[in-house]
Design a protein around this motif. Structure first.
Motif, PDB file in Angstrom:
ATOM      1  N   MET A 144     -12.800   8.433  -0.819  1.00  0.00           N
ATOM      2  CA  MET A 144     -11.872   7.504  -1.480  1.00  0.00           C
ATOM      3  C   MET A 144     -12.539   6.189  -1.851  1.00  0.00           C
TER       4      MET A 144
ATOM      5  N   ASP B 158     -10.535   9.450  -4.575  1.00  0.00           N
ATOM      6  CA  ASP B 158      -9.134   9.067  -4.569  1.00  0.00           C
ATOM      7  C   ASP B 158      -9.140   7.560  -4.860  1.00  0.00           C
TER       8      ASP B 158
ATOM      9  N   GLY C   8       1.648  12.769  -9.444  1.00  0.00           N
ATOM     10  CA  GLY C   8       1.249  11.738  -8.485  1.00  0.00           C
ATOM     11  C   GLY C   8      -0.113  12.068  -7.903  1.00  0.00           C
ATOM     12  N   ALA C   9      -0.577  11.187  -7.055  1.00  0.00           N
ATOM     13  CA  ALA C   9      -1.934  11.363  -6.555  1.00  0.00           C
ATOM     14  C   ALA C   9      -2.062  12.498  -5.545  1.00  0.00           C
ATOM     15  N   THR C  10      -0.984  12.838  -4.867  1.00  0.00           N
ATOM     16  CA  THR C  10      -1.057  13.985  -3.963  1.00  0.00           C
ATOM     17  C   THR C  10      -1.420  15.230  -4.777  1.00  0.00           C
TER      18      THR C  10
ATOM     19  N   HIS D  78       0.843  -1.202   0.000  1.00  0.00           N
ATOM     20  CA  HIS D  78       0.000   0.000   0.000  1.00  0.00           C
ATOM     21  C   HIS D  78       0.875   1.248   0.000  1.00  0.00           C
TER      22      HIS D  78
ATOM     23  N   CYS E  19      -3.371  13.781   2.189  1.00  0.00           N
ATOM     24  CA  CYS E  19      -3.327  14.826   1.167  1.00  0.00           C
ATOM     25  C   CYS E  19      -4.717  15.348   0.819  1.00  0.00           C
TER      26      CYS E  19
ATOM     27  N   VAL F  38      -6.577   5.714  -5.871  1.00  0.00           N
ATOM     28  CA  VAL F  38      -5.203   5.215  -5.927  1.00  0.00           C
ATOM     29  C   VAL F  38      -5.108   3.724  -5.609  1.00  0.00           C
ATOM     30  N   GLN F  39      -5.796   3.291  -4.543  1.00  0.00           N
ATOM     31  CA  GLN F  39      -5.649   1.902  -4.112  1.00  0.00           C
ATOM     32  C   GLN F  39      -6.644   0.977  -4.817  1.00  0.00           C
TER      33      GLN F  39
ATOM     34  N   HIS G 284       2.898   4.586  -8.869  1.00  0.00           N
ATOM     35  CA  HIS G 284       3.744   3.732  -8.015  1.00  0.00           C
ATOM     36  C   HIS G 284       2.962   2.803  -7.088  1.00  0.00           C
ATOM     37  N   LYS G 285       1.641   2.929  -7.054  1.00  0.00           N
ATOM     38  CA  LYS G 285       0.841   1.979  -6.286  1.00  0.00           C
ATOM     39  C   LYS G 285       0.401   0.796  -7.144  1.00  0.00           C
TER      40      LYS G 285
ATOM     41  N   ASN H 148      -5.088  14.938  -6.151  1.00  0.00           N
ATOM     42  CA  ASN H 148      -6.092  15.249  -5.132  1.00  0.00           C
ATOM     43  C   ASN H 148      -6.158  16.745  -4.846  1.00  0.00           C
TER      44      ASN H 148
ATOM     45  N   HIS I 216      -6.886   9.918   2.905  1.00  0.00           N
ATOM     46  CA  HIS I 216      -5.435  10.117   2.919  1.00  0.00           C
ATOM     47  C   HIS I 216      -5.146  11.550   3.360  1.00  0.00           C
TER      48      HIS I 216
ATOM     49  N   SER J 268      -2.300   6.897  -9.159  1.00  0.00           N
ATOM     50  CA  SER J 268      -0.860   7.062  -8.988  1.00  0.00           C
ATOM     51  C   SER J 268      -0.141   5.835  -9.534  1.00  0.00           C
TER      52      SER J 268
ATOM     53  N   ASN K 293      -6.110   3.204   2.135  1.00  0.00           N
ATOM     54  CA  ASN K 293      -4.726   2.735   2.095  1.00  0.00           C
ATOM     55  C   ASN K 293      -4.263   2.087   3.401  1.00  0.00           C
TER      56      ASN K 293
HETATM   57  C1  LIG Z   1      -0.195   6.739  -1.903  1.00  0.00           C
HETATM   58  C2  LIG Z   1      -1.523   7.378  -1.836  1.00  0.00           C
HETATM   59  C3  LIG Z   1      -1.701   8.725  -2.171  1.00  0.00           C
HETATM   60  C4  LIG Z   1      -0.556   9.613  -2.582  1.00  0.00           C
HETATM   61  O1  LIG Z   1      -0.071   9.266  -3.854  1.00  0.00           O
HETATM   62  P1  LIG Z   1       1.340   9.817  -4.358  1.00  0.00           P
HETATM   63  O2  LIG Z   1       1.354   9.461  -5.810  1.00  0.00           O
HETATM   64  O3  LIG Z   1       2.376   9.075  -3.567  1.00  0.00           O
HETATM   65  O4  LIG Z   1       1.376  11.274  -4.134  1.00  0.00           O
HETATM   66  C5  LIG Z   1      -2.972   9.244  -2.092  1.00  0.00           C
HETATM   67  N1  LIG Z   1      -4.009   8.494  -1.706  1.00  0.00           N
HETATM   68  C6  LIG Z   1      -3.882   7.198  -1.387  1.00  0.00           C
HETATM   69  C7  LIG Z   1      -5.084   6.418  -0.973  1.00  0.00           C
HETATM   70  C8  LIG Z   1      -2.641   6.603  -1.428  1.00  0.00           C
HETATM   71  O5  LIG Z   1      -2.511   5.321  -1.082  1.00  0.00           O
END
Ligand SMILES: *Cc1c(COP(=O)(O)O)cnc(C)c1O
Length: 414
Positions: free
Chosen positions: A155, A184, A78-80, A16, A110, A186-187, A209-210, A83, A108, A207, A159
């Motif tokens: 979300m 969000d 990235g997701a930060t 995560h 952010c 991302v996950q 990298h997740k 968002n 999250h 994002s 995460n």
């Molecule tokens: C990792 C994550 C983020 C931030 O993503 P980055 O690309 O690292 O900025 C935002 N929301 C969730 C749920 C995340 O797991």
């Protein structure tokens, strides 16, 4: 002792937090660091065109994963950033319409910190609580909406505890009330089915990298039809990304994001089944051998590779030290110098002690059954050893109700 023969240590089970780049993704990226180095915004030569084509392809790959069109994808760092852009961008654009935004307490940082900043600028934010299963209550969401509400940001998957919110129903509610819905994702995107049309989503953050792509690149989906969402850019400059996000595009990273989305889409069916089986094996092994363990959040609405477990009667730091050949996250967040219990676990109703002695297991593409077996054996071994040293666990075993024990205040004379 846990057998170390079959596995290579340390074991990474913190997917995560981030994931390893998939070899297929890396291979796609490599040429864009060397031979193909043009600026995708260079309109008058071959170098620029080739880079732009690569970016266009990646945009299609991202769009396809989430059911969007390429024009609806804004590439970010990235997701930060996604968002921030979604929430601040909507807040600024729709200020005339209203100043109220609804989110939830387990978002999250952010998202939460973006909302806190908006509060300083005169916006009103509702932070919905969650139930003990980690889900928001849809009636509470409905009740929180007013004529002033311009955005709901909830979300798709959490995460820390891996629970899935009912985003389709949330999106439906929002659309009935004419409120924009940001998630969000991302996950969730690339791990469970996620489709911006079917799920009634207007803005979605992802994002790379997740999902086994590179760090420092992500995207924001911005709906163009029914309704057409408008944003105020938060980064000013050359007008890239149709004016929504200026800055020279990170071509190798974007190629990696696209490749990661394509691989995720291809593999999702099989991968989610495999991760579900691994996670269930981990849960089974731990819960069948240890008493007084608690799973945080709904088992039903949950990401396949995710589980967060509290181990009562062990001290969080000792537990982590005992399993230092396993990379996982704990229920303690290092804010500056102090260890704070996780705000997500606290929102579910966990006490500080239990939150501190919680572990998030994040299984991913490269984990194996042998690793799961090693981790389960090790956890059981360490928790048992720590509990042998715990007077509280002893009292619990003897049937003493600890909540009713009155502790004598002892003077400290040293
Ligand atoms: C990792 C994550 C983020 C931030 O993503 P980055 O690309 O690292 O900025 C935002 N929301 C969730 C749920 C995340 O797991």
């Amino acid at each position: 002792m846990a057998s170390e023969a079959a596995v290579k240590l340390p074991i990474y089970m913190d997917n995560h937090a981030t994931t390893r780049v998939d070899p297929r993704v890396l291979e796609a990226m490599l040429p864009y660091f060397s031979e193909i180095y043009g600026n995708a915004a260079s309109r008058n030569h071959e170098f620029g065109w080739v880079a732009e084509q690569a970016v266009d392809k990646a945009r299609e790959q991202v769009a396809k994963l989430i059911g969007a069109t390429a024009k609806e994808i804004v590439l970010t760092s990235g997701a930060t950033e996604s968002n921030n852009l979604a929430i601040k961008g909507v807040a600024e654009m729709y200020r005339e319409k209203g100043n109220h935004i609804i989110t939830e307490v387990t978002e999250h940082k952010c998202v939460l910190d973006t909302c806190k900043r908006l509060e300083k600028h005169g916006y009103r934010i509702t932070y919905l609580p969650v139930r003990t299963d980690g889900l928001i209550d849809l009636d509470q969401l409905k009740d929180a909406m007013t004529d002033e509400t311009i955005l709901v940001s909830i979300m798709a998957a959490n995460n820390e505890i891996g629970i899935l919110q009912p985003i389709r129903e949330i999106g439906k509610l929002c659309h009935e009330k004419g409120v924009l819905f940001h998630t969000d994702a991302v996950q969730a995107a690339g791990k469970v089915p996620f489709n911006v049309i079917e799920d009634n989503v207007d803005l979605a953050s992802v994002s790379a990298h997740k999902i086994y792509g590179p760090k420092g690149v992500g995207a924001l989906y911005v709906r163009r039809r029914n309704p057409r969402v408008q944003l105020v850019a938060q980064m000013d400059g050359g007008g890239h990304e149709r004016g929504m996000r200026s800055g020279t595009l990170n071509v190798p990273g974007i190629v990696g994001l696209g490749a990661a989305c394509e691989v995720a889409q291809l593999d999702m069916g099989e991968e989610s089944k495999r991760l579900f089986a691994l996670r269930e094996s981990l849960r089974e092994q731990i819960t069948s051998q240890l008493d007084e363990v608690y799973i945080n959040g709904s088992m039903e609405h949950r990401l396949p590779g995710s589980i967060n477990i509290s181990f009562a009667y062990v001290e969080g730091e000792s537990l982590l030290m005992g399993i230092n050949d396993i990379a996982v996250s704990s229920g303690s967040a290092c804010t500056s110098a102090t260890l704070e219990p996780s705000y997500v676990l606290k929102a579910l109703g966990a006490g500080d002690e239990l939150a501190h002695s919680s572990i998030r297991f994040g299984l991913g593409r490269f984990n194996t059954q042998a690793e799961v077996d090693y981790v389960a054996t090790k956890i059981v071994e360490v928790v048992r050893r720590l509990r042998e040293l715990s007077p509280l666990y002893e009292m619990h075993k003897e049937g003493i109700d600890l909540s009713k024990v009155k502790w004598a205040a002892e003077p400290v004379n040293h």
